[in-house]
Motif scaffolding. Sequence first.
Motif, PDB file in Angstrom:
ATOM      1  N   ASP A   1      10.470 -13.525   9.904  1.00 16.00           N
ATOM      2  CA  ASP A   1      10.797 -14.528   8.897  1.00 16.00           C
ATOM      3  C   ASP A   1      10.731 -15.904   9.556  1.00 16.00           C
ATOM      4  OD1 ASP A   1      11.994 -16.240   7.031  1.00 16.00           O
ATOM      5  OD2 ASP A   1      13.241 -14.622   6.229  1.00 16.00           O
ATOM      6  N   TYR A   2       9.654 -16.633   9.269  1.00 16.06           N
ATOM      7  CA  TYR A   2       9.458 -17.938   9.896  1.00 16.06           C
ATOM      8  C   TYR A   2      10.343 -19.014   9.285  1.00 16.06           C
ATOM      9  CZ  TYR A   2       5.542 -16.086  12.510  1.00 16.06           C
ATOM     10  OH  TYR A   2       4.774 -15.352  13.388  1.00 16.06           O
ATOM     11  N   GLU A   3      10.800 -18.785   8.055  1.00 18.57           N
ATOM     12  CA  GLU A   3      11.645 -19.795   7.413  1.00 18.57           C
ATOM     13  C   GLU A   3      12.987 -19.920   8.121  1.00 18.57           C
ATOM     14  OE1 GLU A   3      13.763 -20.687   3.087  1.00 18.57           O
ATOM     15  OE2 GLU A   3      12.082 -19.284   3.230  1.00 18.57           O
ATOM     16  N   VAL A   4      13.580 -18.783   8.475  1.00 16.50           N
ATOM     17  CA  VAL A   4      14.886 -18.816   9.141  1.00 16.50           C
ATOM     18  C   VAL A   4      14.761 -18.516  10.634  1.00 16.50           C
ATOM     19  CG1 VAL A   4      16.102 -18.184   7.045  1.00 16.50           C
ATOM     20  CG2 VAL A   4      15.319 -16.382   8.581  1.00 16.50           C
ATOM     21  N   ARG A   5      13.499 -18.381  11.122  1.00 18.00           N
ATOM     22  CA  ARG A   5      13.220 -18.127  12.537  1.00 18.00           C
ATOM     23  C   ARG A   5      13.949 -16.869  13.032  1.00 18.00           C
ATOM     24  NH1 ARG A   5      12.642 -23.893  15.756  1.00 18.00           N
ATOM     25  NH2 ARG A   5      11.310 -24.920  14.214  1.00 18.00           N
ATOM     26  N   GLN A   6      13.697 -15.802  12.326  1.00 16.57           N
ATOM     27  CA  GLN A   6      14.357 -14.544  12.643  1.00 16.57           C
ATOM     28  C   GLN A   6      13.324 -13.433  12.777  1.00 16.57           C
ATOM     29  OE1 GLN A   6      17.430 -13.496   9.845  1.00 16.57           O
ATOM     30  NE2 GLN A   6      17.625 -11.410  10.603  1.00 16.57           N
ATOM     31  N   VAL A   7      13.549 -12.533  13.733  1.00 13.22           N
ATOM     32  CA  VAL A   7      12.704 -11.362  13.923  1.00 13.22           C
ATOM     33  C   VAL A   7      13.604 -10.135  13.981  1.00 13.22           C
ATOM     34  CG1 VAL A   7      11.064 -10.164  15.426  1.00 13.22           C
ATOM     35  CG2 VAL A   7      10.945 -12.655  15.187  1.00 13.22           C
ATOM     36  N   GLU A   8      13.315  -9.160  13.126  1.00 12.41           N
ATOM     37  CA  GLU A   8      14.037  -7.891  13.169  1.00 12.41           C
ATOM     38  C   GLU A   8      13.082  -6.812  13.658  1.00 12.41           C
ATOM     39  OE1 GLU A   8      16.940  -7.022   9.985  1.00 12.41           O
ATOM     40  OE2 GLU A   8      16.010  -8.736   8.983  1.00 12.41           O
ATOM     41  N   ARG A   9      13.577  -5.982  14.562  1.00 10.66           N
ATOM     42  CA  ARG A   9      12.740  -4.948  15.166  1.00 10.66           C
ATOM     43  C   ARG A   9      13.305  -3.582  14.820  1.00 10.66           C
ATOM     44  NH1 ARG A   9      13.513  -1.971  19.702  1.00 10.66           N
ATOM     45  NH2 ARG A   9      11.664  -1.112  20.744  1.00 10.66           N
ATOM     46  N   TYR A  10      12.419  -2.662  14.404  1.00  8.49           N
ATOM     47  CA  TYR A  10      12.817  -1.315  14.038  1.00  8.49           C
ATOM     48  C   TYR A  10      11.929  -0.311  14.762  1.00  8.49           C
ATOM     49  CZ  TYR A  10      14.965  -3.788  10.105  1.00  8.49           C
ATOM     50  OH  TYR A  10      15.684  -4.652   9.323  1.00  8.49           O
ATOM     51  N   PRO A  11      12.490   0.694  15.404  1.00  9.11           N
ATOM     52  CA  PRO A  11      11.661   1.739  16.015  1.00  9.11           C
ATOM     53  C   PRO A  11      11.025   2.589  14.931  1.00  9.11           C
ATOM     54  CG  PRO A  11      13.969   2.329  16.153  1.00  9.11           C
ATOM     55  CD  PRO A  11      13.933   0.925  15.603  1.00  9.11           C
ATOM     56  N   ILE A  12       9.777   2.977  15.127  1.00 10.99           N
ATOM     57  CA  ILE A  12       9.104   3.799  14.130  1.00 10.99           C
ATOM     58  C   ILE A  12       9.010   5.258  14.542  1.00 10.99           C
ATOM     59  CG2 ILE A  12       7.753   1.867  13.281  1.00 10.99           C
ATOM     60  CD1 ILE A  12       5.359   3.017  14.803  1.00 10.99           C
TER      61      ILE A  12
ATOM     62  N   LEU B   1      13.736  -2.066   3.654  1.00 11.23           N
ATOM     63  CA  LEU B   1      13.550  -0.739   3.083  1.00 11.23           C
ATOM     64  C   LEU B   1      12.231  -0.147   3.557  1.00 11.23           C
ATOM     65  CD1 LEU B   1      13.856   1.572   1.056  1.00 11.23           C
ATOM     66  CD2 LEU B   1      13.084   0.013  -0.721  1.00 11.23           C
ATOM     67  N   MET B   2      11.175  -0.962   3.538  1.00 12.59           N
ATOM     68  CA  MET B   2       9.892  -0.470   4.025  1.00 12.59           C
ATOM     69  C   MET B   2      10.038  -0.010   5.466  1.00 12.59           C
ATOM     70  SD  MET B   2       6.678  -2.605   2.627  1.00 12.59           S
ATOM     71  CE  MET B   2       6.964  -4.010   3.688  1.00 12.59           C
ATOM     72  N   VAL B   3      10.834  -0.755   6.231  1.00 17.83           N
ATOM     73  CA  VAL B   3      11.028  -0.424   7.633  1.00 17.83           C
ATOM     74  C   VAL B   3      11.841   0.842   7.788  1.00 17.83           C
ATOM     75  CG1 VAL B   3      12.194  -1.176   9.733  1.00 17.83           C
ATOM     76  CG2 VAL B   3      10.878  -2.801   8.386  1.00 17.83           C
ATOM     77  N   GLY B   4      12.953   0.923   7.086  1.00 14.76           N
ATOM     78  CA  GLY B   4      13.835   2.056   7.277  1.00 14.76           C
ATOM     79  C   GLY B   4      13.355   3.333   6.644  1.00 14.76           C
ATOM     80  N   ALA B   5      12.611   3.226   5.547  1.00 19.41           N
ATOM     81  CA  ALA B   5      12.212   4.426   4.820  1.00 19.41           C
ATOM     82  C   ALA B   5      10.724   4.647   4.768  1.00 19.41           C
ATOM     83  CB  ALA B   5      12.770   4.352   3.398  1.00 19.41           C
ATOM     84  N   LEU B   6       9.950   3.772   5.386  1.00 15.42           N
ATOM     85  CA  LEU B   6       8.519   3.879   5.231  1.00 15.42           C
ATOM     86  C   LEU B   6       7.551   3.160   6.141  1.00 15.42           C
ATOM     87  CD1 LEU B   6       6.216   2.720   2.895  1.00 15.42           C
ATOM     88  CD2 LEU B   6       7.788   0.993   3.222  1.00 15.42           C
TER      89      LEU B   6
ATOM     90  N   SER C   1       3.394  -3.947  12.875  1.00 13.54           N
ATOM     91  CA  SER C   1       3.738  -2.936  13.870  1.00 13.54           C
ATOM     92  C   SER C   1       2.704  -2.956  14.979  1.00 13.54           C
ATOM     93  CB  SER C   1       3.759  -1.537  13.237  1.00 13.54           C
ATOM     94  OG  SER C   1       3.802  -0.535  14.245  1.00 13.54           O
ATOM     95  N   ASN C   2       3.184  -2.867  16.227  1.00 12.45           N
ATOM     96  CA  ASN C   2       2.282  -2.813  17.377  1.00 12.45           C
ATOM     97  C   ASN C   2       2.048  -1.385  17.863  1.00 12.45           C
ATOM     98  OD1 ASN C   2       4.684  -2.101  18.589  1.00 12.45           O
ATOM     99  ND2 ASN C   2       4.829  -3.922  19.893  1.00 12.45           N
ATOM    100  N   GLY C   3       2.516  -0.410  17.093  1.00 14.41           N
ATOM    101  CA  GLY C   3       2.343   0.994  17.447  1.00 14.41           C
ATOM    102  C   GLY C   3       3.611   1.640  17.978  1.00 14.41           C
ATOM    103  N   LYS C   4       4.565   0.835  18.390  1.00 11.31           N
ATOM    104  CA  LYS C   4       5.839   1.351  18.888  1.00 11.31           C
ATOM    105  C   LYS C   4       7.013   0.887  18.038  1.00 11.31           C
ATOM    106  CE  LYS C   4       4.269   1.604  23.689  1.00 11.31           C
ATOM    107  NZ  LYS C   4       4.503   1.148  25.087  1.00 11.31           N
ATOM    108  N   SER C   5       6.951  -0.357  17.596  1.00 11.64           N
ATOM    109  CA  SER C   5       8.034  -0.934  16.804  1.00 11.64           C
ATOM    110  C   SER C   5       7.453  -1.687  15.621  1.00 11.64           C
ATOM    111  CB  SER C   5       8.872  -1.905  17.645  1.00 11.64           C
ATOM    112  OG  SER C   5       9.471  -1.244  18.741  1.00 11.64           O
ATOM    113  N   LEU C   6       8.227  -1.716  14.545  1.00 11.14           N
ATOM    114  CA  LEU C   6       7.866  -2.506  13.376  1.00 11.14           C
ATOM    115  C   LEU C   6       8.720  -3.768  13.382  1.00 11.14           C
ATOM    116  CD1 LEU C   6       6.028  -2.106  10.779  1.00 11.14           C
ATOM    117  CD2 LEU C   6       8.177  -1.735   9.602  1.00 11.14           C
ATOM    118  N   TYR C   7       8.075  -4.907  13.158  1.00 11.76           N
ATOM    119  CA  TYR C   7       8.764  -6.192  13.182  1.00 11.76           C
ATOM    120  C   TYR C   7       8.721  -6.832  11.802  1.00 11.76           C
ATOM    121  CZ  TYR C   7       8.319  -5.743  18.239  1.00 11.76           C
ATOM    122  OH  TYR C   7       8.390  -5.289  19.534  1.00 11.76           O
TER     123      TYR C   7
END
Length: 222
Positions: free
Chosen positions: A106-117, A12-17, A97-103
């Motif tokens: 999740d180290y527990e399940v070894r997953q990374v989700e990327r969202y354009p900002i 939600l933070m990623v998609g709306a904020l 966020s590195n300025g272009k994408s928000l990541y």
Amino acid sequence: MDFSPFRIRSRLMVGALALGLAGALPFAAPLAPPAHAQQASGSIDAAVGALRGISTMRADFTQIDREGRRAAGTMTLKRPGKIRFDYGKDSDFLVVSNGKSLYVVDYEVRQVERYPIRRSPLGALLDPSRDVGKYGKLVPTLRDDVMSIEVRDPSRPEFGVITMIFVKNASAPGGWELNSWVALDAQNHRTTVRLSNHRYGLSVAESTFDFDDPRRTSRRPR
């Protein structure tokens, strides 16, 4: 603490904020105006000025989901467009966020989700000169020292809505300090982020916004 609800809510933070500040003043949620409601305090330009006036900032945050579950940590911001939500050394979860994408990492399940900002309301916080003016509107409050800005992109409802709450503070950039924000996603899941202990103008290394990719390593966030 079980952070699993926050793994979901951080989307939600990623998609709306995402982002904020507080101070000695208490959290002030947006208030529904009564019949004699005063006009909205502040202006879009004032909000833009407050956000653009921040070069670097660090603040403590508390994140609360609609069921009242809480998580806390430290938020670090650096212009242009870089932000990090650190939930602590014992957490397996990181938002950065590195300025272009928000990541969402999740180290527990070894997953990374990327969202354009670039086109989401998240840009209202990371690039206020573009998004606040285009997508924001003032919301009436009951206090002259509180400013509420609602940001949404009507053409992209999947990004949800972020409502940013500012309070007057002469020591903050632009004279207004971002106190908190409320994010609402397309499924009406609400997340509130409140900030405190703001520090401005710090030296922040670029490496703050790097992370170890759990898909290639089992290391936890630095």
